[in-house]
Scaffold this active site. Structure first.
Site, PDB file in Angstrom:
ATOM      1  N   TYR A  22      38.322  33.069  35.261  1.00  0.00           N
ATOM      2  CA  TYR A  22      37.354  33.862  34.515  1.00  0.00           C
ATOM      3  C   TYR A  22      36.199  34.407  35.344  1.00  0.00           C
ATOM      4  O   TYR A  22      35.355  35.123  34.816  1.00  0.00           O
ATOM      5  CB  TYR A  22      36.800  33.034  33.347  1.00  0.00           C
ATOM      6  CG  TYR A  22      37.894  32.554  32.435  1.00  0.00           C
ATOM      7  CD1 TYR A  22      38.596  33.444  31.628  1.00  0.00           C
ATOM      8  CD2 TYR A  22      38.253  31.214  32.391  1.00  0.00           C
ATOM      9  CE1 TYR A  22      39.613  33.013  30.799  1.00  0.00           C
ATOM     10  CE2 TYR A  22      39.278  30.773  31.568  1.00  0.00           C
ATOM     11  CZ  TYR A  22      39.956  31.677  30.774  1.00  0.00           C
ATOM     12  OH  TYR A  22      40.968  31.242  29.963  1.00  0.00           O
ATOM     13  N   HIS A  97      42.356  40.184  27.424  1.00  0.00           N
ATOM     14  CA  HIS A  97      42.249  38.865  28.057  1.00  0.00           C
ATOM     15  C   HIS A  97      41.743  39.064  29.474  1.00  0.00           C
ATOM     16  O   HIS A  97      42.173  39.997  30.167  1.00  0.00           O
ATOM     17  CB  HIS A  97      43.599  38.148  28.068  1.00  0.00           C
ATOM     18  CG  HIS A  97      44.116  37.901  26.702  1.00  0.00           C
ATOM     19  ND1 HIS A  97      43.629  36.890  25.910  1.00  0.00           N
ATOM     20  CD2 HIS A  97      45.043  38.565  25.969  1.00  0.00           C
ATOM     21  CE1 HIS A  97      44.246  36.940  24.739  1.00  0.00           C
ATOM     22  NE2 HIS A  97      45.100  37.945  24.748  1.00  0.00           N
TER      23      HIS A  97
END
Length: 143
Positions: A22, A97
């Site tokens: 991330y 995503h």
């Protein structure tokens, strides 16, 4: 164009969690940069760790926004209720995503939302949000 970004569980701790997937930037800093870059788009965002709050945000957005960028996070792979909310509204939704879900655990390969989304963008880091917004702008130009 008014676009709502809806972020699901654990996305409030971006920059602190699993940086290999991330990255190191938190979403609020990214969102500020995104607003500056896309000045002609009215962007808003909400984040919730609660499935019910996400569903409510989707339902309410359908009367106040032109489109939704949805990162339902872990609920993508488990929530038929969120999928039903996306199916029930008339504005387009793009599922995003940050990580490439297909390069991760097998359970992340199934999305209950994707069949009802305009498209899915996965694996481009935080840039996935911008790509979704740009695709909405392109679709709007062609309509």
């Amino acid at each position: 164009m008014k676009i709502l970004i809806i972020n699901g569980p654990n996305l409030n701790i971006l920059g602190k969690r699993e940086k290999e997937y991330y990255g190191t930037e938190n979403f609020n800093d990214y969102f500020t940069r995104l607003q500056f870059k896309l000045k002609d788009v009215e962007l808003s965002h909400v984040q919730s760790n609660s499935e019910g709050d996400i569903i409510t945000s989707i339902q309410e957005a359908s009367t106040n926004f032109h489109a939704i960028v949805l990162n339902a996070a872990g609920y993508t792979h488990t929530s038929i209720a969120i999928a039903d909310a996306v199916k029930a509204i008339s504005i387009p939704v793009i599922e995003v995503h940050i990580s490439n879900v297909y390069a991760r655990e097998e359970f992340r390969h199934k999305s209950y939302i994707a069949p009802y989304a305009k498209g899915v963008i996965t694996g481009f880091g935080l840039k996935s949000y911008e790509l979704a917004i740009l695709s909405f702008l392109e679709l709007d130009k062609n309509d």
